[in-house]
Design an enzyme around this catalytic site. Structure first.
Site, PDB file in Angstrom:
ATOM      1  N   LYS A   1     -70.166 -98.545   7.281  1.00 39.51           N
ATOM      2  CA  LYS A   1     -69.432 -99.422   6.374  1.00 39.51           C
ATOM      3  C   LYS A   1     -69.560-100.900   6.342  1.00 39.51           C
ATOM      4  CE  LYS A   1     -66.312 -95.509   5.655  1.00 39.51           C
ATOM      5  NZ  LYS A   1     -66.763 -94.529   6.646  1.00 39.51           N
TER       6      LYS A   1
HETATM    7  O1  LIG Z   1     -64.218 -92.287   1.373  1.00 42.00           O
HETATM    8  C1  LIG Z   1     -64.554 -92.048   2.786  1.00 42.00           C
HETATM    9  C2  LIG Z   1     -65.432 -92.476   3.242  1.00 42.00           C
HETATM   10  C3  LIG Z   1     -66.026 -91.997   4.627  1.00 42.00           C
HETATM   11  N1  LIG Z   1     -65.263 -91.131   5.011  1.00 42.00           N
HETATM   12  C4  LIG Z   1     -65.923 -90.680   6.376  1.00 42.00           C
HETATM   13  O2  LIG Z   1     -66.290 -89.477   6.340  1.00 42.00           O
HETATM   14  C5  LIG Z   1     -66.048 -88.526   7.534  1.00 42.00           C
HETATM   15  C6  LIG Z   1     -65.022 -87.534   7.187  1.00 42.00           C
HETATM   16  O3  LIG Z   1     -64.644 -86.817   8.081  1.00 42.00           O
HETATM   17  P1  LIG Z   1     -63.855 -85.359   8.270  1.00 42.00           P
HETATM   18  O4  LIG Z   1     -63.863 -84.802   9.453  1.00 42.00           O
HETATM   19  O5  LIG Z   1     -65.117 -84.278   7.418  1.00 42.00           O
HETATM   20  O6  LIG Z   1     -62.805 -85.562   7.256  1.00 42.00           O
HETATM   21  C7  LIG Z   1     -65.440 -89.733   8.577  1.00 42.00           C
HETATM   22  O7  LIG Z   1     -66.546 -90.157   9.372  1.00 42.00           O
HETATM   23  C8  LIG Z   1     -64.933 -90.792   7.478  1.00 42.00           C
HETATM   24  O8  LIG Z   1     -64.743 -92.106   8.197  1.00 42.00           O
HETATM   25  C9  LIG Z   1     -64.403 -90.470   4.726  1.00 42.00           C
HETATM   26  O9  LIG Z   1     -63.743 -89.459   4.925  1.00 42.00           O
HETATM   27  N2  LIG Z   1     -63.792 -90.881   3.211  1.00 42.00           N
END
Ligand SMILES: O=c1ccn([C@@H]2O[C@H](COP(=O)(O)O)[C@@H](O)[C@H]2O)c(=O)[nH]1
Length: 296
Positions: free
Chosen positions: A104
């Site tokens: 990001k």
């Molecule tokens: O809008 C967003 C952008 C990035 N993320 C990232 O995705 C994963 C989600 O992890 P889970 O364990 O599947 O919840 C994490 O790395 C976030 O930083 C997001 O969730 N939402």
């Protein structure tokens, strides 16, 4: 902007579209949270981080469309953690699986050029196949990353409608031209994908659109189908979204969606077989939810 594509590599959008067709529209996030390391019987140190992350690549490399290592969870271990992230990116490349580095990044243009060199240049140790970027210093500030991504056949995922509830404060706001910030970001991405669209290909400038956002895209006038780029959809699994939410959020844009799940798959480890089963189930659910249907 005209895409100058690296001769060695097809554009990211085309490579991702092929991987989604072959393996299903699932991205497995590599998020080595301290709690997951403990659940896998690993210490929260460099050895644990390395074992965890490379186990995911060994188990699922060549079996899913994409990996998404979360940079923060490597950076928290300092320079050695960043070294493990480099190893993970190289291992995924060797396994033939696309990698979206979730870092990001976003800054003023001159600094953005540095981030672009770090994450998108050929030969850079942190360069995967795509990078998540933040447009909240202005979409134009991303220009160095857009240019280098096009030159090297890599991709970007621009934060548009994020999966966290706090994102609304910025993303649902209305700009001076009367459109929502999110719709404005989507329109910029669509313009950058216009060349690919004219060739009938998926573009390489994607958006992050959380699977948890309900009707927000529709309500805010965000034309996801017009983006003609990949739509990375985090929020599946641990954040509560599933098949019904994917279908609701993406409507007519669903064939461009790459559903992303980290903890939802990773909690099945460390057994390779259990990780493979979890990823297979998640990929099949995403494929069913995002199937192209005559009624959109
Ligand atoms: O809008 C967003 C952008 C990035 N993320 C990232 O995705 C994963 C989600 O992890 P889970 O364990 O599947 O919840 C994490 O790395 C976030 O930083 C997001 O969730 N939402």
């Amino acid at each position: 902007m005209t895409a100058a594509v690296s001769p060695q590599r097809a554009p990211f959008g085309a490579r991702l579209a092929a991987a989604m067709t072959e393996f299903g529209p699932l991205c497995v996030g590599i998020d080595p949270h301290p709690g997951l390391l403990a659940a896998w019987g690993l210490a929260d140190d460099i050895a644990g981080l390395r074992s965890f992350s490379l186990t995911v690549v060994e188990a699922l490399g060549g079996k899913v469309a994409s990996f998404k290592p979360q940079s923060a969870l490597f950076e928290r271990h300092g320079s050695k953690g960043v070294g493990v992230l480099e190893e993970v990116i190289a291992a995924a490349r060797d396994a033939g699986t696309l990698t979206i580095v979730d870092a990001k990044r976003g800054d003023i243009g001159s600094t953005m050029a540095g981030y672009a060199d770090a994450f998108l240049a050929d030969g850079a140790p942190l360069a995967g196949d795509a990078l998540t970027v933040s447009p909240y210093l202005g979409f134009g500030s991303l220009a160095p990353a857009v240019e280098l991504a096009h030159e090297t056949g890599r991709g970007l995922f621009v934060l548009c409608l994020t999966s966290n509830p706090e994102g609304k404060q910025v993303q649902h706001s209305v700009t001076t031209t009367g459109t929502s910030v999110a719709a404005d970001m989507a329109a910029h991405a669509a313009a950058l994908n216009a060349d690919a669209a004219s060739r009938g290909e998926l573009g390489s400038i994607g958006l992050v659109v959380g699977a948890t956002i309900g009707d927000a895209a529709r309500d805010l006038g965000v034309d996801l189908a017009a983006v003609n780029g990949p739509l990375l959809a985090p929020g599946v699994g641990a954040q509560g979204a599933g098949a019904a939410e994917l279908a609701q959020v993406f409507g007519g844009a669903r064939t461009s969606v790459l559903a992303s799940s980290s903890r939802g798959v990773l909690k099945a480890g460390p057994s390779h077989e259990a990780l493979q089963r979890a990823a297979l189930v998640a990929a099949a659910e995403a494929r069913d939810a995002l199937r192209d249907t005559p009624n959109g």
